[in-house]
Motif scaffolding. Structure first.
Motif, PDB file in Angstrom:
ATOM      1  N   TYR A  38      -4.931  23.429   0.333  1.00 36.87           N
ATOM      2  CA  TYR A  38      -5.691  22.526  -0.530  1.00 36.87           C
ATOM      3  C   TYR A  38      -6.295  21.390   0.290  1.00 36.87           C
ATOM      4  O   TYR A  38      -7.468  21.031   0.104  1.00 36.87           O
ATOM      5  N   VAL A  39      -5.499  20.804   1.181  1.00 37.38           N
ATOM      6  CA  VAL A  39      -5.994  19.704   2.029  1.00 37.38           C
ATOM      7  C   VAL A  39      -7.186  20.169   2.859  1.00 37.38           C
ATOM      8  O   VAL A  39      -8.198  19.461   2.988  1.00 37.38           O
ATOM      9  N   LEU A  40      -7.084  21.377   3.429  1.00 38.14           N
ATOM     10  CA  LEU A  40      -8.181  21.921   4.236  1.00 38.14           C
ATOM     11  C   LEU A  40      -9.445  22.081   3.397  1.00 38.14           C
ATOM     12  O   LEU A  40     -10.543  21.662   3.804  1.00 38.14           O
ATOM     13  N   LEU A  41      -9.306  22.665   2.201  1.00 38.69           N
ATOM     14  CA  LEU A  41     -10.461  22.877   1.332  1.00 38.69           C
ATOM     15  C   LEU A  41     -11.072  21.543   0.890  1.00 38.69           C
ATOM     16  O   LEU A  41     -12.299  21.390   0.858  1.00 38.69           O
ATOM     17  N   ALA A  42     -10.203  20.582   0.561  1.00 38.93           N
ATOM     18  CA  ALA A  42     -10.687  19.271   0.131  1.00 38.93           C
ATOM     19  C   ALA A  42     -11.442  18.568   1.258  1.00 38.93           C
ATOM     20  O   ALA A  42     -12.477  17.922   1.025  1.00 38.93           O
ATOM     21  N   LEU A  43     -10.942  18.685   2.501  1.00 38.82           N
ATOM     22  CA  LEU A  43     -11.615  18.064   3.644  1.00 38.82           C
ATOM     23  C   LEU A  43     -12.981  18.685   3.896  1.00 38.82           C
ATOM     24  O   LEU A  43     -13.942  17.983   4.264  1.00 38.82           O
ATOM     25  N   ILE A  44     -13.073  19.995   3.693  1.00 40.23           N
ATOM     26  CA  ILE A  44     -14.366  20.676   3.869  1.00 40.23           C
ATOM     27  C   ILE A  44     -15.392  20.125   2.870  1.00 40.23           C
ATOM     28  O   ILE A  44     -16.520  19.775   3.223  1.00 40.23           O
ATOM     29  N   VAL A  45     -14.981  20.041   1.615  1.00 37.20           N
ATOM     30  CA  VAL A  45     -15.883  19.550   0.569  1.00 37.20           C
ATOM     31  C   VAL A  45     -16.231  18.084   0.808  1.00 37.20           C
ATOM     32  O   VAL A  45     -17.393  17.679   0.693  1.00 37.20           O
ATOM     33  N   TYR A  46     -15.215  17.291   1.162  1.00 40.28           N
ATOM     34  CA  TYR A  46     -15.449  15.861   1.423  1.00 40.28           C
ATOM     35  C   TYR A  46     -16.394  15.672   2.598  1.00 40.28           C
ATOM     36  O   TYR A  46     -17.326  14.858   2.547  1.00 40.28           O
ATOM     37  N   GLY A  47     -16.168  16.433   3.693  1.00 46.23           N
ATOM     38  CA  GLY A  47     -17.030  16.312   4.867  1.00 46.23           C
ATOM     39  C   GLY A  47     -18.470  16.686   4.555  1.00 46.23           C
ATOM     40  O   GLY A  47     -19.418  16.011   4.990  1.00 46.23           O
ATOM     41  N   ALA A  48     -18.649  17.746   3.754  1.00 42.64           N
ATOM     42  CA  ALA A  48     -20.003  18.160   3.377  1.00 42.64           C
ATOM     43  C   ALA A  48     -20.687  17.075   2.543  1.00 42.64           C
ATOM     44  O   ALA A  48     -21.883  16.811   2.704  1.00 42.64           O
ATOM     45  N   ALA A  49     -19.918  16.427   1.664  1.00 40.84           N
ATOM     46  CA  ALA A  49     -20.489  15.364   0.830  1.00 40.84           C
ATOM     47  C   ALA A  49     -20.866  14.152   1.683  1.00 40.84           C
ATOM     48  O   ALA A  49     -21.944  13.566   1.510  1.00 40.84           O
ATOM     49  N   VAL A  50     -19.990  13.764   2.605  1.00 38.39           N
ATOM     50  CA  VAL A  50     -20.241  12.585   3.444  1.00 38.39           C
ATOM     51  C   VAL A  50     -21.482  12.780   4.312  1.00 38.39           C
ATOM     52  O   VAL A  50     -22.296  11.860   4.473  1.00 38.39           O
ATOM     53  N   TYR A  51     -21.653  13.997   4.871  1.00 37.45           N
ATOM     54  CA  TYR A  51     -22.788  14.259   5.759  1.00 37.45           C
ATOM     55  C   TYR A  51     -23.987  14.864   5.021  1.00 37.45           C
ATOM     56  O   TYR A  51     -24.880  15.441   5.648  1.00 37.45           O
ATOM     57  N   ASN A  52     -23.973  14.732   3.670  1.00 35.15           N
ATOM     58  CA  ASN A  52     -25.093  15.175   2.834  1.00 35.15           C
ATOM     59  C   ASN A  52     -25.415  16.659   3.003  1.00 35.15           C
ATOM     60  O   ASN A  52     -26.582  17.074   2.953  1.00 35.15           O
ATOM     61  N   GLU A  53     -24.384  17.445   3.229  1.00 36.72           N
ATOM     62  CA  GLU A  53     -24.557  18.892   3.371  1.00 36.72           C
ATOM     63  C   GLU A  53     -23.936  19.655   2.200  1.00 36.72           C
ATOM     64  O   GLU A  53     -23.863  20.877   2.242  1.00 36.72           O
ATOM     65  N   LEU A  54     -23.503  18.945   1.173  1.00 40.79           N
ATOM     66  CA  LEU A  54     -22.968  19.615  -0.015  1.00 40.79           C
ATOM     67  C   LEU A  54     -24.129  20.239  -0.774  1.00 40.79           C
ATOM     68  O   LEU A  54     -25.079  19.527  -1.135  1.00 40.79           O
ATOM     69  N   PRO A  55     -24.110  21.548  -1.015  1.00 41.14           N
ATOM     70  CA  PRO A  55     -25.244  22.191  -1.699  1.00 41.14           C
ATOM     71  C   PRO A  55     -25.500  21.549  -3.067  1.00 41.14           C
ATOM     72  O   PRO A  55     -24.573  21.418  -3.867  1.00 41.14           O
ATOM     73  N   PRO A  56     -26.738  21.151  -3.350  1.00 38.15           N
ATOM     74  CA  PRO A  56     -27.042  20.495  -4.629  1.00 38.15           C
ATOM     75  C   PRO A  56     -27.250  21.512  -5.748  1.00 38.15           C
ATOM     76  O   PRO A  56     -28.250  21.473  -6.466  1.00 38.15           O
ATOM     77  N   ASP A  57     -26.315  22.419  -5.879  1.00 41.19           N
ATOM     78  CA  ASP A  57     -26.439  23.486  -6.878  1.00 41.19           C
ATOM     79  C   ASP A  57     -25.065  23.814  -7.444  1.00 41.19           C
ATOM     80  O   ASP A  57     -24.115  23.028  -7.297  1.00 41.19           O
ATOM     81  N   MET A  58     -24.918  24.977  -8.072  1.00 39.71           N
ATOM     82  CA  MET A  58     -23.652  25.354  -8.697  1.00 39.71           C
ATOM     83  C   MET A  58     -22.528  25.469  -7.678  1.00 39.71           C
ATOM     84  O   MET A  58     -21.380  25.148  -7.988  1.00 39.71           O
ATOM     85  N   ILE A  59     -22.842  25.918  -6.457  1.00 42.34           N
ATOM     86  CA  ILE A  59     -21.798  26.082  -5.437  1.00 42.34           C
ATOM     87  C   ILE A  59     -21.191  24.731  -5.092  1.00 42.34           C
ATOM     88  O   ILE A  59     -19.961  24.555  -5.108  1.00 42.34           O
ATOM     89  N   GLY A  60     -22.039  23.761  -4.785  1.00 38.35           N
ATOM     90  CA  GLY A  60     -21.536  22.428  -4.468  1.00 38.35           C
ATOM     91  C   GLY A  60     -20.874  21.773  -5.662  1.00 38.35           C
ATOM     92  O   GLY A  60     -19.836  21.123  -5.535  1.00 38.35           O
ATOM     93  N   GLY A  61     -21.462  21.946  -6.851  1.00 38.85           N
ATOM     94  CA  GLY A  61     -20.890  21.360  -8.068  1.00 38.85           C
ATOM     95  C   GLY A  61     -19.515  21.907  -8.384  1.00 38.85           C
ATOM     96  O   GLY A  61     -18.581  21.140  -8.654  1.00 38.85           O
ATOM     97  N   PHE A  62     -19.382  23.227  -8.332  1.00 38.74           N
ATOM     98  CA  PHE A  62     -18.076  23.834  -8.607  1.00 38.74           C
ATOM     99  C   PHE A  62     -17.038  23.401  -7.569  1.00 38.74           C
ATOM    100  O   PHE A  62     -15.894  23.102  -7.910  1.00 38.74           O
ATOM    101  N   ALA A  63     -17.422  23.388  -6.302  1.00 37.94           N
ATOM    102  CA  ALA A  63     -16.478  23.002  -5.250  1.00 37.94           C
ATOM    103  C   ALA A  63     -15.943  21.598  -5.482  1.00 37.94           C
ATOM    104  O   ALA A  63     -14.733  21.346  -5.395  1.00 37.94           O
TER     105      ALA A  63
END
Length: 447
Positions: A38-63
């Protein structure tokens, strides 16, 4: 013999000493996910959000909503006292709202959640799957009796809520008319989209002020009312656990020979994933039918969706295998995506800024009085009508708050998602009736 013992000793000594510690860490779970993963998955999502790489679609939203929903739902189930009053729903709604209020979530995160919740309409997909699956998976006799009996506690509960709210509001100096139109009616009006927005337009046309000014006055009552309803649902769940004779655990009407929820259905059969796909198509088709029929009948689409599913079940025209697929899709959605959905709703639909501006202790007491009176009336009237009083109280309580959003939160807090069809009827029909009557009274009184 000695050689074998030496080999065994050597093997044991060669095992990693930290293996026991690692096993203990893996046994700690966030939801169903081991803590390290869980920590690993949360860090991936957090890192993508911080560096503006979180997909602005259903994939990023669901994650994003799943990472937050799993954690907040799990905490809500474990924190003492809070876990008994709907803790997972309360945390999943309010914590994200607080994060938005303090601008913790950056624009890319907000865009991803907005795309999922509004552009892709995830809320109504969730409700459609719950309505179709719970109705098609329900005992036909219980379904018919539930719909025919629920209107009495709903009507009497509404009258009790209006009476209590106006009385307490007057006591706190708000005045009977102000309390009724700006506190009571927003709570029982069917939510923001179906209740407060139409009301604000009607109020603005009658009184000549901007609709936005009325929205900001009414939203706090709906939000607080919904939170009180969640707490009441959690307390009702607790009462049902202590006194099982008072609850049907998701069944509204008492029947002879058991609750009947799984009779005449195939819902206890093993999950068939291909049937679940058919169940998803059936749920989407019911929703689309509601929207299409609304064009010709003028009745809200979600109400027509419920009517259509109910008729299909009562007339027994749906193949049993398809009912099974719809039911298992409903179970998957309600089990896996409820808390994440709450997070999305908290981010976009719980405007904490509006609540903070207008709320006083007296205001909260008035809102609480409205909801408590409604839930209490549902409980006692349901008991007199040979309904399970706990379940009747929970369904009646769904008439207060944030429409479909509130239904999900209230039913999830009480772990009774199977009551969604009844809750939707209470919210949609009760809310629409309230909006119409309030508008007529506003025209008559010119408040």
């Amino acid at each position: 013999m000695n050689t074998a013992r030496k080999l065994e000793t050597f093997t044991q000594d060669s095992q990693p000493k930290n293996k026991g510690f690692w096993n203990r860490i893996n046994n700690i779970k966030i939801g169903v996910i081991p803590l390290p993963l869980y920590v690993l998955l949360a860090l991936i999502v957090y890192g993508a959000a911080v560096y503006n790489e979180l997909p602005p679609d259903m994939i990023g939203g669901f994650a994003l909503i799943m990472v937050m929903g799993m954690l907040l739902g799990d905490l809500g189930l474990k924190i003492p006292i809070l876990k008994d009053i709907g803790g997972p729903a309360i945390l999943s709604l309010l914590v994200p709202s607080v994060l938005v209020f303090y601008n913790v979530l950056n624009p890319v995160s907000m865009e991803a959640v907005t795309t999922l919740m509004k552009t892709s309409n995830f809320l109504y997909l969730y409700i459609s799957c719950l309505v179709a699956g719970s109705i098609l998976g329900m005992n036909r006799k219980v379904l018919i009796q539930g719909f025919t009996r629920m209107f009495v506690p709903l009507v009497l509960g509404t009258l009790a809520a209006v009476t209590a709210g106006v009385a307490v509001g007057t006591l706190f100096g708000y005045g009977a008319k102000h309390t009724f139109f700006y506190i009571v009616v927003p709570i029982i009006g069917g939510g923001i989209g179906e209740g407060i927005l139409p009301l604000s337009l009607a109020y603005s046309q009658i009184l000549g002020s901007s609709a936005e000014s009325f929205v900001s006055q009414m939203i706090p009552a709906a939000v607080i009312g919904n939170i009180v309803a969640i707490v009441c649902a959690g307390l009702m769940k607790r009462l049902g656990e202590k006194k099982p004779e008072l609850t049907g655990n998701g069944v509204l009407v008492k029947t002879k020979g058991g609750d009947g929820i799984s009779e005449e259905t195939n819902i206890k059969k093993p999950v068939d994933f291909s049937l679940m796909g058919a169940g998803l198509l059936i749920a989407c088709s019911f929703f689309i039918f509601g929207g299409l029929a609304h064009k010709f009948l003028g009745i809200p689409g979600p109400v027509l969706m419920i009517v259509a599913a109910t008729l299909v079940k009562c007339l027994q025209v749906m193949p049993a295998k398809m009912e099974q697929g719809a039911y298992h899709m409903y179970k998957f959605i309600s089990t896996s995506l409820t808390w994440p959905l709450m997070v999305g709703l908290g981010i976009l639909y719980i405007p904490l800024e509006d609540v903070v501006k207008i709320v006083t202790p007296g205001y909260v007491v008035v809102c609480a009085a409205v909801v408590i009176a409604m839930v209490a009336a549902g409980y006692f009237v349901g008991k007199m009508m040979k309904m399970h009083p706990v379940d009747a109280a929970i369904v009646t309580g769904c008439h207060s708050g944030l429409g479909g959003t509130g239904d999900v939160a209230i039913l999830s807090a009480s772990n009774r998602m199977s009551l969604m069809p009844f809750a939707q009827v209470a919210t949609r029909l009760g809310g629409a009736s309230t909006v119409i009557l309030a508008t007529l009274l506003m025209k008559l009184l010119g408040v």
